[in-house]
Design an enzyme around this catalytic site. Structure first.
Site, PDB file in Angstrom:
ATOM      1  N   ASN A 149     -25.787  50.138  33.898  1.00  0.00           N
ATOM      2  CA  ASN A 149     -25.295  49.587  32.624  1.00  0.00           C
ATOM      3  C   ASN A 149     -26.345  49.616  31.518  1.00  0.00           C
ATOM      4  O   ASN A 149     -26.017  49.649  30.347  1.00  0.00           O
ATOM      5  CB  ASN A 149     -24.700  48.185  32.813  1.00  0.00           C
ATOM      6  CG  ASN A 149     -25.738  47.131  33.129  1.00  0.00           C
ATOM      7  OD1 ASN A 149     -26.783  47.441  33.697  1.00  0.00           O
ATOM      8  ND2 ASN A 149     -25.474  45.900  32.776  1.00  0.00           N
ATOM      9  N   GLU A 247     -32.706  40.603  39.800  1.00  0.00           N
ATOM     10  CA  GLU A 247     -31.959  40.282  38.580  1.00  0.00           C
ATOM     11  C   GLU A 247     -30.513  40.638  38.865  1.00  0.00           C
ATOM     12  O   GLU A 247     -30.196  41.817  39.014  1.00  0.00           O
ATOM     13  CB  GLU A 247     -32.528  41.152  37.444  1.00  0.00           C
ATOM     14  CG  GLU A 247     -32.366  40.548  36.119  1.00  0.00           C
ATOM     15  CD  GLU A 247     -32.905  39.146  36.116  1.00  0.00           C
ATOM     16  OE1 GLU A 247     -32.064  38.240  36.085  1.00  0.00           O
ATOM     17  OE2 GLU A 247     -34.129  38.942  36.186  1.00  0.00           O
ATOM     18  N   CYS A 281     -24.873  42.227  32.224  1.00  0.00           N
ATOM     19  CA  CYS A 281     -25.079  41.030  33.054  1.00  0.00           C
ATOM     20  C   CYS A 281     -24.952  39.811  32.183  1.00  0.00           C
ATOM     21  O   CYS A 281     -24.611  38.730  32.643  1.00  0.00           O
ATOM     22  CB  CYS A 281     -26.469  41.010  33.664  1.00  0.00           C
ATOM     23  SG  CYS A 281     -26.920  42.517  34.427  1.00  0.00           S
TER      24      CYS A 281
HETATM   25  C1  UN1 Z   1     -28.161  43.505  31.255  1.00  0.00           C
HETATM   26  O1  UN1 Z   1     -26.995  43.308  30.932  1.00  0.00           O
HETATM   27  O2  UN1 Z   1     -28.446  43.672  32.444  1.00  0.00           O
HETATM   28  O3  UN1 Z   1     -29.554  40.745  26.279  1.00  0.00           O
HETATM   29  C2  UN1 Z   1     -29.258  43.605  30.273  1.00  0.00           C
HETATM   30  C3  UN1 Z   1     -28.903  41.783  26.392  1.00  0.00           C
HETATM   31  C4  UN1 Z   1     -29.628  43.089  26.496  1.00  0.00           C
HETATM   32  C5  UN1 Z   1     -30.008  43.363  27.906  1.00  0.00           C
HETATM   33  C6  UN1 Z   1     -28.879  43.174  28.893  1.00  0.00           C
HETATM   34  N1  UN1 Z   1     -30.809  43.066  25.666  1.00  0.00           N
HETATM   35  O4  UN1 Z   1     -27.681  41.759  26.414  1.00  0.00           O
END
Ligand code: UN1
Length: 493
Positions: A149, A247, A281
């Site tokens: 992603n 993560e 995420c």
């Molecule tokens: C992710 O979705 O794993 O804060 C990372 C954010 C992005 C990074 C997301 N700078 O949504």
């Protein structure tokens, strides 16, 4: 184009060399073929990384950082080209593709700066004529497992601190998005990074990932992916006494209080729920709304959802791109039936876009469930698609409780004008990231990124915290008294 492994500064064909297609999620076109490597390829890469690390650890950190400056410069020069590749293989809209590449550029320059810091502590010794300090030491060869992603940003969160701290690495990118890794390998080479510092092995988690986790010379695993896979990674690393940074998933909520600026809240929800087609995420997948403003928020949201254009992310006017593949479409869609059976009301969306021009790609209609209760599966499980579950609450305290009643703890957000609630919220929301009057996405690279509970295992990506993953603390005592001095015994405090 056939994508081969990058080992010791060379393109290497994998053992047995089977290939799988990389498909453009916007239209199903084959973009490249990527090899599926075997454990023997991991052995080869680990050996190269181990040999290179001996020398790399002795290169002064500001000099190691100079390669990151060059890598950042090259990424900046090629920003548009990289963003195009990213959008083609991952599907996110081009504006977000550019944003993600920028996140990598920021990380390069930020971590390059660490080359002149990497601070330890100098502290007084409890004994006379004795000097005490702690320093950050490199660990050795580290293993990076990254998701599709954020094919480049997350890789930079891990690889750049690893580099500046004096480690070498073996990186396994997701098989869905190997082209960005291929582009990064070219940049590493052009930047003159010594051979063996950066190594890329393409392949599946079960084959390549497992071989990395079991490899005795790989001392750290830094993983971003699902909670289910992360749990397995942690178990295997535990058996091997290997340091592991995880993560994982999220079930992030936007809280909208009765005093919120509702138009702003709607924009925050739209951006964080439907940006990247909900596949972050950090994506907002729950809206926890105060009952006094629920009806108004819902109608404003539905109105704005209708204006969102969907399509190939390369088209600048498009706001929502495709999801990554057919399995993702099916998984997202399965939650529609689950939500309806549980008694939630489907207020918008809830369908796979099967008609032309969407039929060739993997498009899912932006979806809103209302009348959701906190215990429903659609309010608990990570869907990883453009689906929002709206939950009504009667107070600030209830909103915080509902926010915290999930197994995940990545990101949360509150819209309110009340400064007292703002401070109570940042204290009480049990997530690694809290936003006030903004959606749940948009983390900046110089702050720690990660979450509590089922989202992580106490480590953080990016920010200075990332250095904790890729360094070992070493405490150094220098006794210049010329005699034997025993701590805790010869000091008379
Ligand atoms: C992710 O979705 O794993 O804060 C990372 C954010 C992005 C990074 C997301 N700078 O949504």
């Amino acid at each position: 184009m056939e994508l081969m492994n990058f080992i010791n500064g060379e393109w290497q064909k994998a053992e047995g060399a089977e290939f799988t297609a990389v498909l453009n999620p916007a239209n199903g076109e084959e973009l490249a073929r990527v090899q599926l490597s075997k454990a023997a390829d991991v052995d080869r890469a680990a050996a190269a990384a181990k040999a290179a690390q001996k020398h790399w650890a002795k290169v002064p950190a500001p000099k190691r950082a100079s390669y990151l400056y060059e890598i950042g410069r090259l990424m900046k020069e090629r920003k548009e080209q990289l963003a195009q590749v990213l959008t083609k293989e991952m599907g996110k809209v081009i504006e977000e593709g550019r944003g993600e590449v920028q996140e990598g550029i920021d990380m390069a320059f930020y971590m390059a700066g660490e080359g002149r810091r990497l601070f330890g502590e100098t502290v007084p010794s409890e004994l006379e004529n004795k000097f005490a300090m702690s320093i950050r030491a490199p660990i050795g060869v580290v293993g990076l497992i990254t998701p599709w992603n954020f094919p480049v940003a997350i890789a930079t969160w891990k690889s750049f601190p690893a580099i500046v701290a004096g480690n070498t690495f073996l990186w396994k990118p997701a098989t869905e998005t190997p082209m960005m890794a291929y582009e990064m390998a070219k940049i590493f080479k052009e930047a003159g990074l010594p051979d063996g510092v950066a190594n890329i092995v393409f392949g599946s988690g079960s084959e390549v990932g497992t071989a990395m986790i079991d490899h005795p010379d790989i001392r750290v695993i830094s993983f971003t992916g699902s909670t289910d896979t992360g749990r397995k990674v942690a178990e295997a690393c535990g058996r091997n006494l290997k340091k592991v940074s995880l993560e994982m998933g999220g079930k992030n909520a936007v809280i909208v209080m009765d005093d919120a600026d509702l138009d702003l809240a709607v924009e925050g929800i739209l951006w964080s729920a439907f940006g990247t087609a909900g596949q972050r995420c950090t994506a907002c997948s729950r809206v926890i709304v105060h009952k006094a403003v629920k009806e108004e928020l819902q109608s404003k949201l539905l109105e704005r959802m209708e204006t969102l254009t969907m399509g190939d992310g390369l088209d600048e006017s498009v706001k929502i791109g495709p999801v990554i593949n057919k399995q993702a479409l099916e998984k997202i869609h399965s939650y529609i039936g689950i939500g309806q059976e549980e008694g939630a009301r489907l207020a918008a969306g809830g369908k796979i876009m099967a008609e032309a021009p969407y039929d060739k790609g993997n498009y899912y209609a932006p979806t809103l469930f209302t009348d959701v209760t906190p215990d429903m599966r659609i309010a608990q499980e990570e869907i990883f698609g453009p689906v929002i579950s709206m939950i009504e609450v009667g107070s600030f305290e209830e909103a915080v409780d509902v926010n915290n009643q999930v197994i995940y703890g990545l990101s949360s957000s509150i819209f309110t004008q009340d400064v007292n609630r703002v401070f109570a919220a940042q204290r009480d929301l049990d997530t690694g990231i809290v936003y006030v009057n903004a959606g749940t996405t948009g983390a900046e690279i110089h702050l720690p990124f990660g979450g509590t509970k089922g989202t992580g295992n106490g480590h953080r990506d990016s920010g200075v915290a990332a250095l904790d993953v890729f360094t070992e603390w070493k405490s150094v005592y220098v006794d210049y008294s010329g005699k034997l001095q025993r701590a805790q015994i010869d000091n008379e405090i």
